[in-house]
Motif scaffolding. Structure first.
Motif, PDB file in Angstrom:
ATOM      1  N   ARG A   1      23.252  -6.377  25.182  1.00  0.00           N
ATOM      2  CA  ARG A   1      24.672  -7.483  25.735  1.00  0.00           C
ATOM      3  C   ARG A   1      23.238  -8.109  27.539  1.00  0.00           C
ATOM      4  O   ARG A   1      23.044  -8.712  28.230  1.00  0.00           O
ATOM      5  CB  ARG A   1      25.467  -7.488  26.347  1.00  0.00           C
ATOM      6  CG  ARG A   1      26.470  -7.613  25.312  1.00  0.00           C
ATOM      7  CD  ARG A   1      27.953  -8.321  25.263  1.00  0.00           C
ATOM      8  NE  ARG A   1      28.156  -9.136  26.027  1.00  0.00           N
ATOM      9  CZ  ARG A   1      28.657  -9.310  27.071  1.00  0.00           C
ATOM     10  NH1 ARG A   1      30.295  -9.349  26.147  1.00  0.00           N
ATOM     11  NH2 ARG A   1      29.120 -10.606  26.770  1.00  0.00           N
ATOM     12  N   LEU A   2      22.720  -6.750  28.041  1.00  0.00           N
ATOM     13  CA  LEU A   2      21.842  -7.114  29.081  1.00  0.00           C
ATOM     14  C   LEU A   2      20.980  -7.620  29.056  1.00  0.00           C
ATOM     15  O   LEU A   2      19.975  -8.167  29.985  1.00  0.00           O
ATOM     16  CB  LEU A   2      21.920  -5.537  29.332  1.00  0.00           C
ATOM     17  CG  LEU A   2      22.765  -5.231  30.703  1.00  0.00           C
ATOM     18  CD1 LEU A   2      22.656  -3.421  30.829  1.00  0.00           C
ATOM     19  CD2 LEU A   2      24.387  -5.632  31.320  1.00  0.00           C
TER      20      LEU A   2
ATOM     21  N   ASP B   1      23.686  -7.066  39.182  1.00  0.00           N
ATOM     22  CA  ASP B   1      23.741  -6.261  40.054  1.00  0.00           C
ATOM     23  C   ASP B   1      24.302  -7.195  41.573  1.00  0.00           C
ATOM     24  O   ASP B   1      25.004  -5.608  41.978  1.00  0.00           O
ATOM     25  CB  ASP B   1      21.889  -6.247  40.655  1.00  0.00           C
ATOM     26  CG  ASP B   1      21.181  -5.294  39.052  1.00  0.00           C
ATOM     27  OD1 ASP B   1      22.359  -4.651  38.485  1.00  0.00           O
ATOM     28  OD2 ASP B   1      19.276  -5.519  38.291  1.00  0.00           O
ATOM     29  N   SER B   2      24.235  -7.555  42.285  1.00  0.00           N
ATOM     30  CA  SER B   2      24.840  -8.348  43.275  1.00  0.00           C
ATOM     31  C   SER B   2      25.729  -7.662  43.385  1.00  0.00           C
ATOM     32  O   SER B   2      26.490  -7.556  44.520  1.00  0.00           O
ATOM     33  CB  SER B   2      24.327  -9.948  44.032  1.00  0.00           C
ATOM     34  OG  SER B   2      24.534 -10.037  45.289  1.00  0.00           O
ATOM     35  N   ASP B   3      26.263  -9.034  42.185  1.00  0.00           N
ATOM     36  CA  ASP B   3      28.242  -8.337  41.803  1.00  0.00           C
ATOM     37  C   ASP B   3      28.118  -6.995  42.877  1.00  0.00           C
ATOM     38  O   ASP B   3      29.616  -6.509  43.476  1.00  0.00           O
ATOM     39  CB  ASP B   3      28.499  -9.433  40.911  1.00  0.00           C
ATOM     40  CG  ASP B   3      28.020 -11.031  41.101  1.00  0.00           C
ATOM     41  OD1 ASP B   3      28.266 -11.284  42.322  1.00  0.00           O
ATOM     42  OD2 ASP B   3      28.319 -11.271  40.084  1.00  0.00           O
ATOM     43  N   SER B   4      27.381  -6.412  41.590  1.00  0.00           N
ATOM     44  CA  SER B   4      28.431  -4.611  41.404  1.00  0.00           C
ATOM     45  C   SER B   4      27.877  -3.792  42.870  1.00  0.00           C
ATOM     46  O   SER B   4      28.587  -3.292  43.305  1.00  0.00           O
ATOM     47  CB  SER B   4      26.949  -3.950  40.672  1.00  0.00           C
ATOM     48  OG  SER B   4      27.175  -4.880  39.147  1.00  0.00           O
ATOM     49  N   LEU B   5      27.428  -4.514  43.225  1.00  0.00           N
ATOM     50  CA  LEU B   5      26.524  -3.440  44.728  1.00  0.00           C
ATOM     51  C   LEU B   5      27.791  -3.863  45.719  1.00  0.00           C
ATOM     52  O   LEU B   5      28.096  -3.575  46.694  1.00  0.00           O
ATOM     53  CB  LEU B   5      24.867  -4.117  45.339  1.00  0.00           C
ATOM     54  CG  LEU B   5      24.381  -2.947  44.811  1.00  0.00           C
ATOM     55  CD1 LEU B   5      22.681  -3.283  44.955  1.00  0.00           C
ATOM     56  CD2 LEU B   5      24.290  -1.572  44.980  1.00  0.00           C
TER      57      LEU B   5
ATOM     58  N   TYR C   1      26.983   1.621  25.114  1.00  0.00           N
ATOM     59  CA  TYR C   1      26.739   4.110  25.588  1.00  0.00           C
ATOM     60  C   TYR C   1      27.478   3.686  27.612  1.00  0.00           C
ATOM     61  O   TYR C   1      27.332   2.391  28.272  1.00  0.00           O
ATOM     62  CB  TYR C   1      26.022   4.163  25.920  1.00  0.00           C
ATOM     63  CG  TYR C   1      24.685   3.450  26.265  1.00  0.00           C
ATOM     64  CD1 TYR C   1      24.241   2.673  27.917  1.00  0.00           C
ATOM     65  CD2 TYR C   1      23.891   1.581  25.780  1.00  0.00           C
ATOM     66  CE1 TYR C   1      23.837   2.070  28.766  1.00  0.00           C
ATOM     67  CE2 TYR C   1      22.957   0.937  26.289  1.00  0.00           C
ATOM     68  CZ  TYR C   1      22.836   1.037  27.567  1.00  0.00           C
ATOM     69  OH  TYR C   1      22.150  -0.046  28.873  1.00  0.00           O
ATOM     70  N   LEU C   2      27.614   4.842  27.912  1.00  0.00           N
ATOM     71  CA  LEU C   2      27.739   5.488  29.359  1.00  0.00           C
ATOM     72  C   LEU C   2      27.072   4.744  30.055  1.00  0.00           C
ATOM     73  O   LEU C   2      25.408   5.197  30.253  1.00  0.00           O
ATOM     74  CB  LEU C   2      28.456   6.621  29.502  1.00  0.00           C
ATOM     75  CG  LEU C   2      28.769   6.916  31.161  1.00  0.00           C
ATOM     76  CD1 LEU C   2      30.109   6.489  31.128  1.00  0.00           C
ATOM     77  CD2 LEU C   2      28.771   8.803  31.057  1.00  0.00           C
ATOM     78  N   GLY C   3      27.197   3.972  31.134  1.00  0.00           N
ATOM     79  CA  GLY C   3      26.029   3.178  31.528  1.00  0.00           C
ATOM     80  C   GLY C   3      26.457   3.529  33.423  1.00  0.00           C
ATOM     81  O   GLY C   3      25.500   3.243  34.199  1.00  0.00           O
ATOM     82  N   GLY C   4      27.091   4.139  33.488  1.00  0.00           N
ATOM     83  CA  GLY C   4      26.964   5.069  35.254  1.00  0.00           C
ATOM     84  C   GLY C   4      28.993   5.053  34.915  1.00  0.00           C
ATOM     85  O   GLY C   4      29.276   5.334  34.641  1.00  0.00           O
ATOM     86  N   PHE C   5      29.019   5.315  36.606  1.00  0.00           N
ATOM     87  CA  PHE C   5      30.200   6.374  37.094  1.00  0.00           C
ATOM     88  C   PHE C   5      30.475   5.880  38.029  1.00  0.00           C
ATOM     89  O   PHE C   5      29.908   5.587  39.545  1.00  0.00           O
ATOM     90  CB  PHE C   5      30.686   7.198  36.290  1.00  0.00           C
ATOM     91  CG  PHE C   5      29.791   8.185  37.222  1.00  0.00           C
ATOM     92  CD1 PHE C   5      30.004   8.820  38.721  1.00  0.00           C
ATOM     93  CD2 PHE C   5      28.537   8.310  36.772  1.00  0.00           C
ATOM     94  CE1 PHE C   5      29.874   9.093  39.312  1.00  0.00           C
ATOM     95  CE2 PHE C   5      28.171   9.369  38.007  1.00  0.00           C
ATOM     96  CZ  PHE C   5      28.223   9.489  39.373  1.00  0.00           C
TER      97      PHE C   5
ATOM     98  N   PRO D   1      32.632  -5.217  38.356  1.00  0.00           N
ATOM     99  CA  PRO D   1      31.953  -6.732  37.144  1.00  0.00           C
ATOM    100  C   PRO D   1      31.586  -6.153  36.230  1.00  0.00           C
ATOM    101  O   PRO D   1      31.641  -7.059  35.107  1.00  0.00           O
ATOM    102  CB  PRO D   1      30.722  -7.198  38.226  1.00  0.00           C
ATOM    103  CG  PRO D   1      30.990  -6.385  39.464  1.00  0.00           C
ATOM    104  CD  PRO D   1      31.643  -5.368  39.214  1.00  0.00           C
ATOM    105  N   LEU D   2      30.981  -5.117  35.226  1.00  0.00           N
ATOM    106  CA  LEU D   2      31.184  -4.960  34.498  1.00  0.00           C
ATOM    107  C   LEU D   2      32.376  -4.940  33.390  1.00  0.00           C
ATOM    108  O   LEU D   2      31.975  -4.747  32.076  1.00  0.00           O
ATOM    109  CB  LEU D   2      29.468  -3.327  33.999  1.00  0.00           C
ATOM    110  CG  LEU D   2      28.691  -3.900  34.059  1.00  0.00           C
ATOM    111  CD1 LEU D   2      27.993  -2.138  34.613  1.00  0.00           C
ATOM    112  CD2 LEU D   2      27.434  -5.045  32.972  1.00  0.00           C
TER     113      LEU D   2
END
Length: 119
Positions: A13-14, A26-30, A77-81, A100-101
């Motif tokens: 999807r990315l 990325d901006s929304d996540s940060l 898959y695990l993309g982060g935490f 956001p993800l």
């Protein structure tokens, strides 16, 4: 109480997103991470590299075996935490829903086990 929010998503999807869409994500996540820091809920967060960079380690009968990639083949898959502090599970779910993800994948919320003072 501490909770681990595991960020699971389908990397294809990315891959289909435009440069602008990725930049916004990325901006929304940060931005959300900054909001969590300001509210006192953030303990630590990290994004992970692709599973292609992973290795899996197993030790059996004293022998170490290393294989490339994740343990199982899966689309997600695990993309982060994000390690958070929340007053209870409902608060942790509220926080996880804002990641956001969560709109592209799933956020697994798991309480951190407290071993207590004797360990």
């Amino acid at each position: 109480m501490k909770y681990l929010c595991q960020v699971w998503f389908d990397g294809t999807r990315l891959d289909l997103m435009t440069k602008e869409e990725k930049h916004k994500l990325d901006s929304d996540s940060l931005g959300y991470d900054r909001d969590l820091m300001q509210s006192g809920n953030m303990i630590h967060a990290e994004a992970l590299q692709s599973p292609k960079s992973a290795v899996t380690v197993r030790v059996r009968n004293g022998e170490t075996a290393v294989t490339d990639g994740p343990f199982i083949e899966t689309k997600e898959y695990l993309g982060g935490f994000i390690l958070i502090e929340a007053k209870d599970l409902n608060d942790a779910i509220r926080i996880a829903a804002g990641i956001p993800l969560a709109k592209l994948g799933a956020i697994e919320v798991r309480p951190i086990y407290n071993f207590g003072p004797d360990v």
